[in-house]
Design a protein around this motif. Structure first.
Motif, PDB file in Angstrom:
ATOM      1  N   VAL A 199      29.128  49.051  39.148  1.00 24.52           N
ATOM      2  CA  VAL A 199      30.400  48.343  38.988  1.00 24.52           C
ATOM      3  C   VAL A 199      30.729  48.179  37.511  1.00 24.52           C
ATOM      4  CG1 VAL A 199      31.622  46.170  39.402  1.00 24.52           C
ATOM      5  CG2 VAL A 199      30.162  47.137  41.190  1.00 24.52           C
ATOM      6  N   TYR A 200      29.731  47.784  36.732  1.00 20.88           N
ATOM      7  CA  TYR A 200      29.955  47.528  35.310  1.00 20.88           C
ATOM      8  C   TYR A 200      30.327  48.807  34.565  1.00 20.88           C
ATOM      9  CZ  TYR A 200      29.407  44.611  31.141  1.00 20.88           C
ATOM     10  OH  TYR A 200      29.640  43.875  30.014  1.00 20.88           O
ATOM     11  N   ARG A 201      29.786  49.945  35.008  1.00 19.82           N
ATOM     12  CA  ARG A 201      30.118  51.236  34.393  1.00 19.82           C
ATOM     13  C   ARG A 201      31.609  51.522  34.471  1.00 19.82           C
ATOM     14  NH1 ARG A 201      31.226  56.303  36.151  1.00 19.82           N
ATOM     15  NH2 ARG A 201      30.898  55.762  38.338  1.00 19.82           N
ATOM     16  N   LEU A 202      32.246  51.087  35.537  1.00 19.09           N
ATOM     17  CA  LEU A 202      33.651  51.388  35.777  1.00 19.09           C
ATOM     18  C   LEU A 202      34.600  50.420  35.091  1.00 19.09           C
ATOM     19  CD1 LEU A 202      33.344  52.074  39.610  1.00 19.09           C
ATOM     20  CD2 LEU A 202      33.397  53.772  37.787  1.00 19.09           C
ATOM     21  N   LEU A 203      34.095  49.290  34.643  1.00 23.15           N
ATOM     22  CA  LEU A 203      34.953  48.230  34.119  1.00 23.15           C
ATOM     23  C   LEU A 203      35.370  48.522  32.679  1.00 23.15           C
ATOM     24  CD1 LEU A 203      36.057  45.500  35.152  1.00 23.15           C
ATOM     25  CD2 LEU A 203      34.124  44.404  34.009  1.00 23.15           C
ATOM     26  N   ARG A 204      36.650  48.349  32.399  1.00 24.31           N
ATOM     27  CA  ARG A 204      37.189  48.635  31.069  1.00 24.31           C
ATOM     28  C   ARG A 204      36.649  47.645  30.035  1.00 24.31           C
ATOM     29  NH1 ARG A 204      41.346  47.057  27.644  1.00 24.31           N
ATOM     30  NH2 ARG A 204      42.094  45.438  29.054  1.00 24.31           N
ATOM     31  N   PRO A 205      36.193  48.132  28.877  1.00 18.73           N
ATOM     32  CA  PRO A 205      35.812  47.213  27.787  1.00 18.73           C
ATOM     33  C   PRO A 205      37.041  46.486  27.237  1.00 18.73           C
ATOM     34  CG  PRO A 205      34.959  49.437  27.428  1.00 18.73           C
ATOM     35  CD  PRO A 205      35.959  49.527  28.530  1.00 18.73           C
ATOM     36  N   GLY A 224      47.705  48.297  34.858  1.00 17.10           N
ATOM     37  CA  GLY A 224      46.489  49.109  34.788  1.00 17.10           C
ATOM     38  C   GLY A 224      45.994  49.464  36.175  1.00 17.10           C
ATOM     39  N   TYR A 225      44.701  49.750  36.272  1.00 16.65           N
ATOM     40  CA  TYR A 225      44.077  50.156  37.531  1.00 16.65           C
ATOM     41  C   TYR A 225      43.252  49.017  38.111  1.00 16.65           C
ATOM     42  CZ  TYR A 225      45.243  55.103  36.932  1.00 16.65           C
ATOM     43  OH  TYR A 225      45.910  56.292  36.798  1.00 16.65           O
ATOM     44  N   SER A 237      33.910  56.348  33.914  1.00 16.90           N
ATOM     45  CA  SER A 237      33.519  55.083  33.300  1.00 16.90           C
ATOM     46  C   SER A 237      34.709  54.435  32.606  1.00 16.90           C
ATOM     47  CB  SER A 237      32.395  55.314  32.288  1.00 16.90           C
ATOM     48  OG  SER A 237      31.259  55.870  32.919  1.00 16.90           O
ATOM     49  N   TYR A 238      34.739  53.127  32.674  1.00 18.99           N
ATOM     50  CA  TYR A 238      35.686  52.285  31.917  1.00 18.99           C
ATOM     51  C   TYR A 238      37.130  52.381  32.394  1.00 18.99           C
ATOM     52  CZ  TYR A 238      31.744  52.985  28.665  1.00 18.99           C
ATOM     53  OH  TYR A 238      30.502  53.101  28.101  1.00 18.99           O
ATOM     54  N   PHE A 239      37.419  52.892  33.586  1.00 17.44           N
ATOM     55  CA  PHE A 239      38.823  53.093  33.965  1.00 17.44           C
ATOM     56  C   PHE A 239      39.477  51.844  34.546  1.00 17.44           C
ATOM     57  CE2 PHE A 239      37.652  53.226  38.392  1.00 17.44           C
ATOM     58  CZ  PHE A 239      38.836  53.011  39.104  1.00 17.44           C
ATOM     59  N   ALA A 240      38.698  50.911  35.123  1.00 16.39           N
ATOM     60  CA  ALA A 240      39.282  49.826  35.914  1.00 16.39           C
ATOM     61  C   ALA A 240      39.587  48.594  35.067  1.00 16.39           C
ATOM     62  CB  ALA A 240      38.356  49.446  37.059  1.00 16.39           C
ATOM     63  N   ASN A 241      40.815  48.105  35.186  1.00 17.37           N
ATOM     64  CA  ASN A 241      41.186  46.849  34.533  1.00 17.37           C
ATOM     65  C   ASN A 241      40.758  45.647  35.363  1.00 17.37           C
ATOM     66  OD1 ASN A 241      43.285  49.056  33.893  1.00 17.37           O
ATOM     67  ND2 ASN A 241      43.543  47.603  32.219  1.00 17.37           N
ATOM     68  N   LEU A 242      40.669  45.836  36.678  1.00 18.31           N
ATOM     69  CA  LEU A 242      40.258  44.763  37.582  1.00 18.31           C
ATOM     70  C   LEU A 242      39.453  45.367  38.719  1.00 18.31           C
ATOM     71  CD1 LEU A 242      40.447  41.806  38.675  1.00 18.31           C
ATOM     72  CD2 LEU A 242      42.558  42.505  39.847  1.00 18.31           C
TER      73      LEU A 242
END
Length: 674
Positions: A589-595, A500-501, A565-570
């Motif tokens: 930061v939380y906006r970018l974190l994958r659910p 992932g990203y 939003s939600y693109f980052a796995n880590l």
């Protein structure tokens, strides 16, 4: 067809344009000029000898993969790829320097044309998919980062940068982080003006630009409402935009106003002559379409891949044949045949809609037979327009140098004399030869393996092979070397991240990104505010063979980020690791974190020789409290005198429902609470 006087004037204007773009012997643009003619008057003697080859660390990474192979669909639907403009590092050359750009390591290169040795290079923030255009001592390149760069041709220094977007927004595009407005349509430089297109999605805005070539100021900007992909073409009055899967579109050169669509054609390849536009290859049976520049009507179509036009002779390259034909007579006959076919179709339509008596049926059959006889006669005359046709499996590129055709194929390049189609020279290359250019006595061949071969009449013996061997230690070995290794291993163990990203907030000089890339399969996006650190990180990561293909470093603010939003796995931070500074608001930061499993891992460890740890548990928890009680409760934290770490695994989105059975749930409600 139009009058000969008109054609003479049009031909003169095209010659004037081409002469204005380049000096004799140079190849300053993709396929030589703004008409993409693929023709130079320069002659070379054969045989040619390979002098050098540059072997890139990474092969090209095309924007669009080829269609998945399936025998049925390929046999019945002719699924040839249509967007193929970036399958090799196409070379342009002016004077003693050759230029190319990379879609794999996000770089522009200038090399010595005689030796292949690097003169300079320049990093962008995303892949560069179009060949550089060179004019008046400047090199112009467009990038998937949404910017057009003007570089000094001598040393690569940036003269100016034009940003095609008003708001920086980025998104993952086939494994790379790109702008919503990448530059994949261009570049024409003429009359002190740079023309290009930006954007992929018409519903979000796609634009055509004209800039002052000296300072990048906007002369005009127009909405295109099409997805421009491939190399822009120019005549004295118009710009022609290839769109990949759909028909080309014409715009006014003076102000960018749309002048109309062409009735057929497709693909990212196009060629402009004084009276016709050639476009293709499309996905239909007749892949190459020739249209009238003036009326935009289709004149003829061919089962081919590309075409060259030299005066009244056209050369057609197809899957396994190469042909030469008299284009003027052929197109005139084709237009007559098109008219008869249209009249025949109208006759059939009228007949089917009418009440049919015996007399009417007899009249219809006579007229239909007459049409078919006349059409057949025209087809026979068109066949006689062909001067020669030979078997030729070099089907991936075609140029004309003086009086010699040069064709690119799989693992080879050949020279063909144009009067009978006889092969007179052949040389091996590494990969499929998608790109060719000839300048100042040198033939440059670019392949899908990322190799650039240079041939000339000079026999230097064994060619010089220039490669770049990735360094195992691009950073100096110091007291932090083992420390970074241990930190990366600890992060991976805590988060179990592998694919992932990964987003590195405050990437410093890239050392943490390097260690994570070496130990995972993640694509790593770094953001750094310090411009000097960005440059240092790019150089080091490129030396390690990771830049672009695995790791990208963006220069920008850490307060508000342009990513979706939600693109980052880590998500990690090297700045926090080194300084204890929490660089970005927790909500951003939380906006970018994958659910459903995205991991946040922020913290600091005491460096060798340091005495105090700036980051404390209290600061970490205060930062985390911005997210509210739900996220705070699910976070794990560890702190002592030597370290302070915060780890969080994001769960389901608030309000998310489930669908666990055929009709949602055990009650078969077919309705959930999502």
């Amino acid at each position: 067809m139009r009058s000969s006087a008109f054609l003479d004037r049009a031909a003169f204007l095209v010659v004037v344009i081409i002469a204005g773009v380049c000096a004799a012997g140079d190849w300053p643009a993709y396929l030589h000029d703004s008409a993409r003619s693929g023709i130079t008057s320069e002659r070379v003697s054969f045989p040619l000898h390979e002098n050098w080859r540059r072997v890139s660390t990474h092969a090209p990474k095309p924007a669009w993969p080829a269609p998945a192979h399936h025998d049925y669909w390929h046999n019945h639907h002719n699924l040839r790829p249509t967007v193929t403009y970036d399958r090799a590092y196409h070379v342009t050359a002016v004077g003693k320097t050759a230029y190319y750009a990379s879609s794999a390591d996000d770089r522009v290169y200038a090399v010595d044309a005689a030796t292949g040795k690097l003169r300079w290079s320049f990093f962008t923030e995303a892949p560069v998919r179009l060949a550089p255009a060179v004019a008046d001592g400047a090199v112009y390149v467009g990038s998937d980062d949404g910017s057009l760069y003007c570089l000094d041709a001598t040393d690569g220094a940036m003269r100016w940068r034009f940003v095609a977007y008003e708001q920086d927004r980025r998104l993952p595009g086939n494994g790379r982080m790109i702008s919503h407005w990448p530059i994949r349509c261009g570049i024409v430089v003429d009359d002190n003006t740079v023309y290009f297109g930006a954007g992929l999605f018409p519903n979000e805005g796609t634009y055509l630009f004209a800039l002052n070539a000296q300072d990048g100021t906007v002369r005009w900007k127009q909405s295109m409402d099409v997805s421009g992909q491939g190399y822009l073409l120019a005549s004295p009055q118009s710009l022609y935009v290839p769109t990949g899967r759909t028909h080309p579109v014409r715009f006014a050169r003076a102000d960018g106003v749309r002048q109309g669509d062409y009735s057929s054609g497709g693909g990212a390849y196009a060629l402009l002559t004084n009276d016709v536009l050639v476009a293709g290859p499309g996905r239909g049976e007749k892949a190459i379409v020739v249209s009238s520049v003036e009326t935009r009507e289709t004149l003829a179509s061919f089962n081919g891949i590309r075409m060259l036009v030299n005066g009244d002779t056209a050369y057609l390259q197809s899957e396994n044949k190469l042909s030469a034909f008299q284009r003027g007579r052929y197109l005139k006959l084709s237009q007559q045949r098109n008219t008869l076919n249209a009249q025949k179709d109208q006759l059939i339509k009228q007949y089917r809609a009418s009440k049919k008596t015996a007399a009417q049926e007899e009249t219809f059959r006579k007229k239909l037979k007459d049409f078919e006889s006349r059409i057949e006669a025209l087809s026979a005359q068109m066949a006689k327009c062909y001067l020669w046709t030979v078997e030729c499996d070099q089907r991936y590129a075609l140029i004309l140098a003086g009086d010699t055709l040069i064709a690119g194929g799989e693992d080879c390049v050949t020279a063909i004399e144009p009067t009978k189609g006889k092969e007179i020279w052949r040389a091996p290359v590494e990969g499929i030869a998608y790109g060719m250019s000839l300048a100042n006595g040198r033939l440059f061949v670019s392949t899908d393996s990322g190799v650039i071969h240079c041939f000339s009449t000079k026999n230097t013996g064994k060619p010089t092979v220039l490669t770049s061997t990735p360094q195992t230690r691009p950073y100096p070995k110091d007291e932090l070397t083992d420390w970074y290794t241990r930190i990366a291993r600890d992060i991976i163990e805590k988060t179990q991240a592998d694919k992932g990203y990964c987003l590195v907030l405050g990437s410093e000089r890239g050392r943490l990104a390097l260690e994570l890339a070496r130990r995972t399969r993640m694509r790593i996006v770094c953001v750094e505010e310090d411009k000097e650190k960005v440059a240092a990180a790019r150089e080091a990561l490129d030396a390690a063979g990771l830049y672009g293909a695995r790791v990208t470093v963006h220069h920008g603010s850490l307060e508000t980020l342009p990513y979706p939003s939600y693109f980052a796995n880590l998500i990690v931070s090297e700045t926090t690791l080194l300084t204890g500074r929490l660089t970005t608001p927790a909500l951003e930061v939380y906006r970018l974190l994958r659910p459903y499993g995205g991991r946040l891992c922020l913290g600091q460890e005491l460096q060798p020789g340091a005495e105090a740890l700036p980051l404390t548990k209290q600061r970490l928890m205060a930062w985390l409290a911005q997210l509210g009680p739900v996220a705070s409760k699910s976070a794990e934290q560890h702190s002592d005198s030597d370290s302070a770490w915060l780890s969080h695994r994001r769960g389901a989105l608030q309000g998310a429902g489930e669908w666990t059975q055929l009709y949602c749930d055990a009650s078969h409600t077919a309705c959930n609470t999502d």
